[in-house]
Scaffold this motif. Structure first.
Motif, short mmCIF file in Angstrom:
data_model
loop_
_atom_site.label_atom_id
_atom_site.label_comp_id
_atom_site.label_asym_id
_atom_site.label_seq_id
_atom_site.Cartn_x
_atom_site.Cartn_y
_atom_site.Cartn_z
N UNK A 20 0.79 -1.30 -0.05
CA UNK A 20 0.18 0.02 0.07
C UNK A 20 0.86 1.17 -0.11
N UNK A 21 1.89 1.15 0.90
CA UNK A 21 2.62 2.40 0.79
C UNK A 21 3.50 2.48 -0.61
N UNK A 22 3.90 1.40 -1.00
CA UNK A 22 4.66 1.56 -2.45
C UNK A 22 3.64 2.03 -3.21
N UNK A 23 2.38 1.71 -3.37
CA UNK A 23 1.25 1.97 -4.27
C UNK A 23 1.08 3.60 -4.24
N UNK A 24 1.17 4.14 -3.02
CA UNK A 24 0.95 5.28 -2.85
C UNK A 24 2.24 6.26 -3.26
N UNK A 25 3.40 5.85 -2.81
CA UNK A 25 4.53 6.33 -3.28
C UNK A 25 4.47 6.49 -4.84
N UNK A 26 4.20 5.43 -5.54
CA UNK A 26 4.30 5.33 -7.15
C UNK A 26 3.39 6.36 -7.59
N UNK A 27 2.33 6.55 -7.07
CA UNK A 27 1.15 7.57 -7.28
C UNK A 27 1.71 8.98 -7.40
N UNK A 28 2.29 9.32 -6.14
CA UNK A 28 2.66 10.33 -5.74
C UNK A 28 3.95 11.15 -6.57
N UNK A 29 5.09 10.04 -6.65
CA UNK A 29 6.36 10.42 -7.38
C UNK A 29 6.17 10.30 -9.10
N UNK A 37 -2.28 4.79 -12.21
CA UNK A 37 -1.70 5.93 -11.48
C UNK A 37 -2.23 7.25 -11.34
N UNK A 38 -3.67 7.23 -12.22
CA UNK A 38 -4.33 8.62 -11.91
C UNK A 38 -5.10 8.80 -10.75
N UNK A 39 -5.15 7.77 -9.73
CA UNK A 39 -5.88 7.84 -8.67
C UNK A 39 -5.12 7.01 -7.46
N UNK A 40 -5.04 7.63 -6.44
CA UNK A 40 -4.12 7.10 -5.37
C UNK A 40 -4.63 5.89 -4.70
N UNK A 97 -0.33 12.60 -14.56
CA UNK A 97 -0.80 13.90 -14.58
C UNK A 97 -2.02 14.01 -15.57
N UNK A 98 -2.12 13.50 -16.47
CA UNK A 98 -3.36 13.64 -17.37
C UNK A 98 -4.53 13.08 -16.87
#
Length: 80
Positions: free
Chosen positions: A19-28, A39-42, A32-33
């Motif tokens: 879960x932490x890795x998924x959030x970090x992947x979304x964040x970093x 990856x468009x939704x956390x 953006x489109x």
């Protein structure tokens, strides 16, 4: 309750890391489109990360041991 948590502590840890890795992947890295399905939704990224952590932490050694036992039993039965 505590014994259940201790029994599955590695699975819970792996899912939490996923879960932490998924959030970090979304964040970093994220999208953006907004057109990327994962990856468009956390929440999507965290869900896929949790699923990946669960799959990687699942222990299949019990199933292998059962298969080996049934193979040796069936072999010894046919040799008689």
């Amino acid at each position: 309750m505590r014994t259940t948590l201790l029994r599955f502590k590695w699975i819970l840890l792996a899912v939490t890391i996923g879960i932490s890795g998924g959030w970090a992947y979304w964040y970093f890295i994220g999208c953006s489109s907004g057109s990327c399905a994962i990856t468009s939704n956390p929440y999507n990224s965290m869900g896929y990360g949790a699923l990946l952590g669960l799959i990687l932490s699942w222990d299949s050694t019990k199933k292998k041991k059962k298969n080996e036992l049934s193979d040796t039993t069936s072999r010894s039965g046919t040799e008689n």
